[in-house]
Design a protein around this motif. Structure first.
Motif, short mmCIF file in Angstrom:
data_model
loop_
_atom_site.label_atom_id
_atom_site.label_comp_id
_atom_site.label_asym_id
_atom_site.label_seq_id
_atom_site.Cartn_x
_atom_site.Cartn_y
_atom_site.Cartn_z
N ALA A 239 0.71 -1.00 -0.09
CA ALA A 239 0.08 0.08 0.09
C ALA A 239 0.86 1.32 -0.03
N LEU A 240 2.02 1.23 0.74
CA LEU A 240 2.73 2.42 1.05
C LEU A 240 3.74 2.64 -0.41
N THR A 241 4.32 1.43 -0.70
CA THR A 241 5.42 1.77 -1.63
C THR A 241 5.07 1.12 -2.98
N VAL B 218 -0.11 7.34 11.97
CA VAL B 218 -0.22 7.78 10.42
C VAL B 218 1.15 7.79 9.81
N THR B 219 1.29 7.04 8.72
CA THR B 219 2.47 7.09 8.17
C THR B 219 2.38 7.80 6.66
N TYR B 220 3.12 8.63 6.27
CA TYR B 220 3.36 9.12 5.07
C TYR B 220 4.42 8.86 4.20
N GLU B 221 4.66 8.60 2.92
CA GLU B 221 5.73 8.46 2.08
C GLU B 221 5.79 9.31 0.99
N PHE B 222 7.04 9.64 0.77
CA PHE B 222 7.26 10.72 -0.40
C PHE B 222 7.15 10.10 -1.66
N SER B 223 6.50 10.42 -2.65
CA SER B 223 6.17 10.07 -3.81
C SER B 223 7.46 9.55 -4.77
N LYS B 224 8.29 10.58 -4.94
CA LYS B 224 9.74 10.49 -5.62
C LYS B 224 10.45 9.29 -5.03
N PHE B 225 10.73 9.30 -3.89
CA PHE B 225 11.43 8.43 -3.01
C PHE B 225 10.79 7.79 -2.01
N LYS B 226 10.46 6.35 -2.42
CA LYS B 226 9.33 5.78 -1.47
C LYS B 226 9.87 5.19 -0.22
N ASN B 227 11.21 5.22 0.06
CA ASN B 227 11.67 4.60 1.00
C ASN B 227 12.07 5.77 2.18
N VAL B 228 11.46 6.82 1.86
CA VAL B 228 11.59 8.22 2.95
C VAL B 228 10.15 8.21 3.44
N ARG B 229 9.94 8.18 4.90
CA ARG B 229 8.86 8.29 5.32
C ARG B 229 8.77 9.22 6.68
N VAL B 230 7.62 9.84 6.93
CA VAL B 230 7.55 10.50 8.00
C VAL B 230 6.28 9.93 8.69
N PHE B 231 6.07 9.96 10.11
CA PHE B 231 5.17 9.13 10.91
C PHE B 231 5.02 10.02 12.22
N GLY B 232 3.81 9.69 12.59
CA GLY B 232 3.37 10.15 14.29
C GLY B 232 2.55 9.18 14.78
N GLU B 233 2.52 8.97 16.28
CA GLU B 233 1.92 8.17 16.84
C GLU B 233 1.26 8.65 18.12
#
Length: 308
Positions: free
Chosen positions: A13-15, A272-287
């Motif tokens: 789903a994310l990558t 919640v986890t968000y991934e960047f569209s250009k580089f899919k292995n870079v993510r930011v998240f919060g909990e």
């Protein structure tokens, strides 16, 4: 790494693809790959006496080598370093070497020997970043003198491992036998795990087991597990994952932790986890997380993760 439907559904789903290693060298059947994983987060743990701090959750370099000996036989090795204890200045750490093993893969069967995870380490469906509760009942899941066998039959995966006592050697430790098995389709997976482990060298044997199920309903993935360590601990988890926006996924979970000699606790988390569209292995998240334990207070964290 946990080989579960819920883990793979998150990755898909994310990558859309799995993280790719950097191939350092490749020639005449030889390959050397390097993986990296850096995760740093600003965090306040669950509890009324906890304060905000920087936590290094992952600081890893994973070296993998292989030789293609013929059409079906591959020799392989792995050396993995995990520096998170050093980065967090954790006292009492003994080594930054996390895994070191050699083995052979023939068709769909891989046999390895060395410092590595037990088969039971594959078990579990919890999708928290940081929780105060134990999310599985398997207390120890890696060792220095481990023999492991991984049989991948497409939909069916079986992993066996045993740790030797290694008596009167520098790596002397308790003995353990572990089993993990999973069967899945494109939308459903069932997994079981079992462990027979000495509590100390030649000590009493303790048994632990677990069962999990995951279902991908399309709009969301739902999963649950139950694990028990004999006369010590019972744990169950439930979790749901779903997309909330483009390249953004949310997980909501609950864990019940019931120690034999302590108070039962219930804990929830949402991230919640968000991934960047250009580089899919870079993510930011919060909990966010909290429990009904004594002196509990809302815990929270935010961070970023870069993998290759």
């Amino acid at each position: 790494m946990k080989k579960t439907l819920i883990a793979s559904s998150i990755m898909t789903a994310l990558t859309g693809t799995s993280a790719s290693a950097a191939t350092i060298a490749e020639k005449d059947g030889f390959k050397y790959e390097l993986n990296g994983d850096l995760q740093v987060q600003l965090q306040k743990d669950n509890g009324d006496d906890k304060h905000l701090y920087v936590n290094f959750d992952d600081v890893e370099f994973d070296n993998k080598i292989s030789y293609q000996l013929d059409d079906h036989l591959t020799a392989l090795g792995r050396i993995k370093f995990d520096f998170k204890d050093s980065a967090n200045d954790k006292k009492g750490k003994t080594s930054d070497l996390d895994e070191a093993f050699l083995g052979f893969k023939y068709h769909n069967t891989t046999a390895t020997i060395g410092k590595q995870d037990y088969a039971s380490d594959h078990f579990g469906i919890a999708e928290d970043y940081e929780m105060s509760s134990e999310d599985v009942a398997f207390g120890k899941t890696k060792g220095d003198d481990v023999l492991a066998l991984d049989i991948d039959l497409n939909r069916l995966n079986i992993v066996l491992s045993t740790e030797l006592r290694a008596e009167e050697e520098d790596s002397e430790d308790e003995q353990s036998f572990d089993l993990f098995a999973s069967y899945g389709t494109d939308v459903f997976e069932l997994a079981v795990a079992y462990q027979k482990r000495e509590q100390s060298l030649h000590g009493d044997e303790k048994h632990a087991y677990g069962i999990s199920a995951a279902f991908d309903a399309g709009f969301a993935t739902f999963a649950a597990d139950y694990s028990e360590a004999e006369d010590e601990l019972e744990v169950y988890n439930v979790v749901s994952l779903f997309d909330v926006a483009d390249r953004t996924r949310m997980a909501i979970g609950f864990v019940n932790n019931k120690p034999t000699d302590d108070k039962e606790t219930n804990e929830w988390y949402a991230n919640v986890t968000y991934e960047f569209s250009k580089f899919k292995n870079v993510r930011v998240f919060g909990e966010l997380s909290n429990s009904d334990a004594d002196d509990s207070e809302l815990g929270y964290m935010m961070g970023t993760r870069i993998k290759f």
